[in-house]
Design an enzyme around this catalytic site. Structure first.
Site, PDB file in Angstrom:
ATOM      1  N   SER A 182       0.820  -1.201   0.000  1.00 19.34           N
ATOM      2  CA  SER A 182       0.000   0.000   0.000  1.00 19.34           C
ATOM      3  C   SER A 182       0.864   1.265   0.000  1.00 19.34           C
ATOM      4  CB  SER A 182      -0.932  -0.043   1.214  1.00 19.34           C
ATOM      5  OG  SER A 182      -1.870   1.002   1.193  1.00 19.34           O
ATOM      6  N   ASP A 348      -8.728  -2.793  -6.578  1.00 21.91           N
ATOM      7  CA  ASP A 348      -8.597  -3.797  -5.508  1.00 21.91           C
ATOM      8  C   ASP A 348      -9.490  -3.488  -4.313  1.00 21.91           C
ATOM      9  OD1 ASP A 348      -7.351  -1.706  -4.185  1.00 21.91           O
ATOM     10  OD2 ASP A 348      -5.389  -2.672  -4.017  1.00 21.91           O
ATOM     11  N   HIS A 381      -7.356  -5.194  -1.504  1.00 27.18           N
ATOM     12  CA  HIS A 381      -6.159  -4.434  -1.129  1.00 27.18           C
ATOM     13  C   HIS A 381      -5.471  -5.035   0.100  1.00 27.18           C
ATOM     14  CE1 HIS A 381      -3.747  -0.734  -1.211  1.00 27.18           C
ATOM     15  NE2 HIS A 381      -3.869  -0.682   0.097  1.00 27.18           N
TER      16      HIS A 381
END
Length: 400
Positions: A182, A348, A381
């Site tokens: 991320s 995502d 994610h």
């Protein structure tokens, strides 16, 4: 006896060879992805039940801090202030990152280590395959409220560089693989493109493995600064917004001004009065009666616009085919203090597909260092650090 000794020596040699073949792994987590601690020496608190004095305590993550009423203390102690072009903690508040170099504070986000697992599955898998925590498997947590330039000012990248060099030496001069998630991905890209030399990268690094990299921003960051995005945390959207508007990382994660990724005509925010593309940030902040937000945005580094190549062998992995916020639609009277209707696109679940796949430009930009893109259909994610297929793919990279 001689045969037994020869066999033992051979077995020892094989085991040593297997161990030294492992590339040491250095983990850089994402936003909210490691514990933070705070220490108070304040003259003011928002309520009488909020402490003004304390020793170091866990401010993130702690359910106690998010309890009703107490949450106001958490918000006041966690929010950053922006004044005269500079960020700071609230007066009388110090914040530090515990456990640099260890994996404990990224494996679980709560200090009790049982409530909120994060990198636990990844760490557990690697230790089952010969990795040793604190030696060949380490982490570089950071103050994820900050943008990369502020991390550099605080010495984070010096510490990251020293940690990578230590891992290299402690593992028989074996080059290191950096695995990120991320926000940790562009945070590490800054390190690779703005801080260390190519000579350093060639010596100390084997590969860069960004998972769910936010290369060109995300519409979710727009939700955060406009109307607030609790994103599963037990606080209200406006409480979340109070916190999110103060933290520079949220502005850093807003869609980048790149018309190859984000349209200059198709709006991201729609209201009855007017529409806003990512090229209308100044008007957006003015119309939401928060003009300082544009100053906060302008204060950020702009290196993601060009997205310079890391010049390290790179495995850019991400989730696909998950509905992801693409456009925010506000009805009459909703903007900016009410949650919008969110129209979805592909991605995502957190980052839009065009942003996730922007690392594809590196295939041309760094011909001497291979770049592999791989999408994992249906993987969200945050599941990118727990999904079995993803973890096995990462394990194969570092042990090959």
């Amino acid at each position: 006896m001689l045969l037994r000794n020869v066999f033992a020596l051979s077995l020892l040699t094989v085991c040593w060879s297997i161990t030294t073949a492992l590339s040491p792994v250095l983990i850089v987590p994402g936003i909210l992805g490691n514990q933070l601690q705070a220490k108070l020496d304040k003259d003011y608190a928002p309520h009488e039940w909020c402490s003004t004095q304390s020793d170091w305590y866990t401010v993130w993550f702690s359910l106690e801090q998010l309890a009703p009423y107490v949450v106001d203390c958490f918000l006041n102690n966690s929010r950053m202030l922006f004044d005269d072009g500079k960020y700071s903690n609230c007066e009388g508040v110090q914040v530090r990152v515990p456990g640099f170099g260890d994996t404990d504070t990224v494996e679980h986000l709560d200090a009790e280590e049982f409530l909120i697992p994060y990198m636990h599955d990844l760490v557990e898998l690697f230790t089952k395959h010969g990795y040793v925590k604190g030696v060949s498997l380490r982490a570089a947590p950071y103050d994820w409220r900050l943008s990369p330039d502020l991390l550099q000012q605080g010495g984070y990248y010096d510490n990251l560089q020293n940690l990578a060099e230590t891992m290299y030496k402690d593992n028989n001069n074996t080059s290191v693989t950096i695995v990120t998630h991320s926000l940790g991905s562009p945070t590490t890209l800054y390190f690779l493109t703005q801080v260390v030399s190519q000579e350093w990268k060639d010596k100390y690094l084997k590969a860069f493995v960004p998972l769910s990299g936010v290369w060109k921003g995300t519409v979710k960051a727009v939700i955060a600064v406009v109307s607030g995005n609790p994103d599963g945390i037990p606080i209200t959207p406006l409480e979340a917004r109070y916190l999110e508007r103060g933290n520079p990382a949220n502005y850093f994660l807003m869609p980048v001004l790149d018309n190859k990724i984000w349209s200059s005509t198709d709006p991201v925010v729609v209201t009855p009065e007017r529409n806003y593309t990512v090229f209308d940030y100044q008007a957006l902040f003015n119309d939401m009666k928060y003009p300082m937000g544009y100053s906060q945005y302008q204060a950020l580094p702009t290196f993601l616009t060009e997205l310079a190549a890391p010049h390290v062998t790179t495995y850019c992995y991400y989730g696909t085919q998950v509905e992801t916020p693409l456009k925010l639609v506000y009805k009459e009277g909703q903007f900016p203090d009410t949650q919008p209707t969110v129209l979805k696109g592909n991605g995502d679940g957190t980052v839009n597909d065009a942003s996730l796949e922007a690392c594809s430009v590196w295939k041309v930009a760094q011909p001497s260092h291979p770049v592999e893109l791989r999408g994992f259909p249906g993987v969200s994610h945050f599941d990118m650090v727990t999904n079995d297929d993803v973890l096995q793919a990462v394990l194969e990279i570092v042990t090959n």
